[in-house]
Write an enzyme that holds these catalytic residues in place. Structure first.
Site, PDB file in Angstrom:
ATOM      1  N   ASN A   9     -12.011  61.205  60.032  1.00  0.00           N
ATOM      2  CA  ASN A   9     -11.545  60.081  60.499  1.00  0.00           C
ATOM      3  C   ASN A   9     -10.324  60.581  61.327  1.00  0.00           C
ATOM      4  OD1 ASN A   9      -9.993  57.997  60.581  1.00  0.00           O
ATOM      5  ND2 ASN A   9      -9.190  58.055  58.672  1.00  0.00           N
ATOM      6  N   TRP A  10     -10.733  60.198  62.857  1.00  0.00           N
ATOM      7  CA  TRP A  10      -9.577  60.896  63.768  1.00  0.00           C
ATOM      8  C   TRP A  10      -8.377  59.725  63.668  1.00  0.00           C
ATOM      9  CZ3 TRP A  10     -12.759  62.051  68.993  1.00  0.00           C
ATOM     10  CH2 TRP A  10     -13.524  63.185  68.732  1.00  0.00           C
ATOM     11  N   LYS A  11      -8.557  58.646  63.004  1.00  0.00           N
ATOM     12  CA  LYS A  11      -7.419  57.835  63.145  1.00  0.00           C
ATOM     13  C   LYS A  11      -7.214  57.189  64.520  1.00  0.00           C
ATOM     14  CE  LYS A  11      -5.647  59.615  58.877  1.00  0.00           C
ATOM     15  NZ  LYS A  11      -4.595  59.474  57.773  1.00  0.00           N
ATOM     16  N   HIS A  94      -9.642  51.537  54.762  1.00  0.00           N
ATOM     17  CA  HIS A  94      -8.813  52.654  54.601  1.00  0.00           C
ATOM     18  C   HIS A  94      -7.442  52.006  54.178  1.00  0.00           C
ATOM     19  CE1 HIS A  94      -6.517  56.048  55.762  1.00  0.00           C
ATOM     20  NE2 HIS A  94      -7.521  56.830  55.887  1.00  0.00           N
ATOM     21  N   GLU A  96      -4.325  52.779  55.107  1.00  0.00           N
ATOM     22  CA  GLU A  96      -3.658  52.443  56.083  1.00  0.00           C
ATOM     23  C   GLU A  96      -3.855  50.833  56.580  1.00  0.00           C
ATOM     24  OE1 GLU A  96      -4.529  55.865  58.634  1.00  0.00           O
ATOM     25  OE2 GLU A  96      -3.518  57.061  57.193  1.00  0.00           O
ATOM     26  N   GLU A 166      -9.672  58.153  48.052  1.00  0.00           N
ATOM     27  CA  GLU A 166      -8.586  58.424  48.772  1.00  0.00           C
ATOM     28  C   GLU A 166      -7.407  58.047  47.763  1.00  0.00           C
ATOM     29  OE1 GLU A 166      -9.608  59.540  52.979  1.00  0.00           O
ATOM     30  OE2 GLU A 166      -8.978  57.405  52.922  1.00  0.00           O
ATOM     31  N   GLY A 172      -2.541  62.486  54.100  1.00  0.00           N
ATOM     32  CA  GLY A 172      -1.534  63.053  55.284  1.00  0.00           C
ATOM     33  C   GLY A 172      -0.422  63.685  54.569  1.00  0.00           C
ATOM     34  N   SER A 211      -5.736  65.062  52.274  1.00  0.00           N
ATOM     35  CA  SER A 211      -5.233  66.476  52.399  1.00  0.00           C
ATOM     36  C   SER A 211      -6.347  67.474  52.200  1.00  0.00           C
ATOM     37  CB  SER A 211      -3.931  66.755  51.807  1.00  0.00           C
ATOM     38  OG  SER A 211      -2.932  65.837  52.287  1.00  0.00           O
ATOM     39  N   GLY A 232      -8.891  63.718  57.320  1.00  0.00           N
ATOM     40  CA  GLY A 232      -7.796  63.199  58.465  1.00  0.00           C
ATOM     41  C   GLY A 232      -7.694  64.395  59.404  1.00  0.00           C
ATOM     42  N   GLY A 233      -6.309  64.900  59.043  1.00  0.00           N
ATOM     43  CA  GLY A 233      -5.938  65.941  59.793  1.00  0.00           C
ATOM     44  C   GLY A 233      -6.692  67.062  60.309  1.00  0.00           C
TER      45      GLY A 233
HETATM   46  C1  PEP Z   1      -7.673  59.925  55.580  1.00  0.00           C
HETATM   47  O1  PEP Z   1      -6.730  59.328  56.455  1.00  0.00           O
HETATM   48  O2  PEP Z   1      -8.913  59.529  55.594  1.00  0.00           O
HETATM   49  C2  PEP Z   1      -7.411  61.289  55.147  1.00  0.00           C
HETATM   50  C3  PEP Z   1      -8.061  61.472  54.196  1.00  0.00           C
HETATM   51  O3  PEP Z   1      -6.315  62.144  55.812  1.00  0.00           O
HETATM   52  P1  PEP Z   1      -5.595  63.436  55.443  1.00  0.00           P
HETATM   53  O4  PEP Z   1      -7.033  64.316  55.389  1.00  0.00           O
HETATM   54  O5  PEP Z   1      -4.970  63.896  56.732  1.00  0.00           O
HETATM   55  O6  PEP Z   1      -4.991  63.394  54.364  1.00  0.00           O
END
Ligand code: PEP
Length: 248
Positions: A9-11, A94, A96, A166, A172, A211, A232-233
Site C-alpha cells: 500500500n503505497w499510500k 483502510h 486512514e 490491520e 506506521g 508494521s 505500508g512503509g
Molecule cells: C498500511 O498502511 O496498510 C500499513 C500496514 O502500513 P505500515 O506497514 O507502514 O504499518
C-alpha cells in the site's frame, strides 16, 4: 492450502521517477515468487504503473473506490474505471480512510459490493484502535466491521474477498501485533466467515498489516490463518518488500 498474497500500500507516496525505479528494482529482484504480489498505487499513477508492470507477476491495485457506478460524484473514482485501467485489487476501508474521510462500516460494505460487482477483488481492511484493544473490545469491533460486509454480500461473493486485519495502533508506528495476537484475531475472523459458508471461508486470504517488516514477516506469515501481508512503509523500499515476499 491458501496461496499467500503480499500487497504493498503505497499510500500517498511516489512520483513518476521514483515509481519507475521502485518497480524496476522490485521486478529485477523477483525470481519465481511463491506468493501472489500486488502494489496498490495512488490513482494518478495507475496507468504509469500498468505500463511498468506489463508482463510482470506483480498485480496492480487501487487504494479506494467510489460506492457508485457513475454520476455526479466529483473527485470520486468508479470501480469500472479501475477495472478498465488494469487494476485487480482495491483496498477498501483502510483505517486512514475511516479516520480522516468518514468511512463507516456501512460505506465499506457498499464499496465492497460495488467492487465485487465489477469483477475486482476487494481488500477489506478491519482493525481496532489502541483504546479498543486496551478496553478488551478487539473482537467486538473487528467482528462488527466484518459482519457489516458479510451482511451485504451476495451468494458466491464470500470466497472472492480478501480481508486485511490491520490493528490501527500498529500502522506506521513500528509496533507490531505478536504473531499469536494476530493469529487469534485472524482465527476469529475466519470463524465468522465460516459461520456463513465454511467452504468459502477456507479459501479467503486474510492478510495482516501493521508494521510488517523483513525482520518480523516470517514469524507472522508462519501462523495458520495469516495468508499474507498488507505492507505500508516497507513496500516503498524494494529491498524490504522483496525480503517480505521471500518470507512468504
Ligand atoms: C498500511 O498502511 O496498510 C500499513 C500496514 O502500513 P505500515 O506497514 O507502514 O504499518
Amino acid at each position: 492450502m491458501r496461496r499467500k498474497l503480499i500487497a504493498g500500500n503505497w499510500k500517498m507516496n511516489g512520483r513518476m521517477a521514483t515509481n519507475e525505479s521502485l518497480l524496476a528494482e522490485i521486478q529485477a529482484g523477483l525470481s519465481q515468487p511463491a506468493c501472489s504480489i500486488a502494489v496498490c498505487v495512488p490513482a494518478p499513477y495507475i496507468v504509469q504503473c500498468r505500463g511498468l508492470l506489463a508482463g510482470s507477476p506483480v498485480d496492480l491495485g487501487a487504494q479506494d473506490v467510489s460506492a457508485y457506478e457513475a454520476g455526479a460524484y466529483t473527485g470520486e473514482v468508479a470501480a469500472g474505471m479501475l477495472a478498465e485501467l488494469g487494476c485487480k485489487y482495491v483496498i477498501i476501508g483502510h483505517s486512514e480512510r475511516r479516520a480522516y474521510h468518514g468511512e463507516t462500516d456501512a460505506s465499506v460494505a457498499q464499496k465492497t459490493v460495488r467492487v465485487l460487482q465489477t469483477g475486482l477483488t476487494p481488500i477489506v481492511c478491519v482493525g481496532e484502535t489502541l483504546a479498543e484493544r486496551e478496553g478488551g473490545l478487539t473482537n467486538t469491533i473487528v467482528g462488527q466491521q466484518v459482519d457489516a460486509v458479510l451482511e451485504a454480500l451476495g451468494a458466491g461473493d464470500l470466497e472472492k474477498l480478501v480481508i486485511a486485519y490491520e490493528p490501527v495502533w500498529a500502522i506506521g508506528t513500528g509496533k507490531t501485533a505478536t504473531p499469536q495476537m494476530a493469529q487469534d484475531v485472524h482465527a476469529m475472523i475466519r470463524g465468522k466467515l465460516a459461520s456463513k459458508d465454511a467452504a468459502a471461508a477456507a479459501k479467503v486470504q486474510i492478510l495482516y498489516g501493521g508494521s510488517m517488516k523483513p525482520d518480523n514477516a516470517k514469524e507472522l506469515l508462519a501462523m495458520s490463518d495469516i495468508d499474507g501481508g498488507l505492507i505500508g512503509g516497507a513496500a516503498l523500499k524494494a529491498v524490504d518488500f522483496l525480503a517480505i515476499i521471500s518470507a512468504a
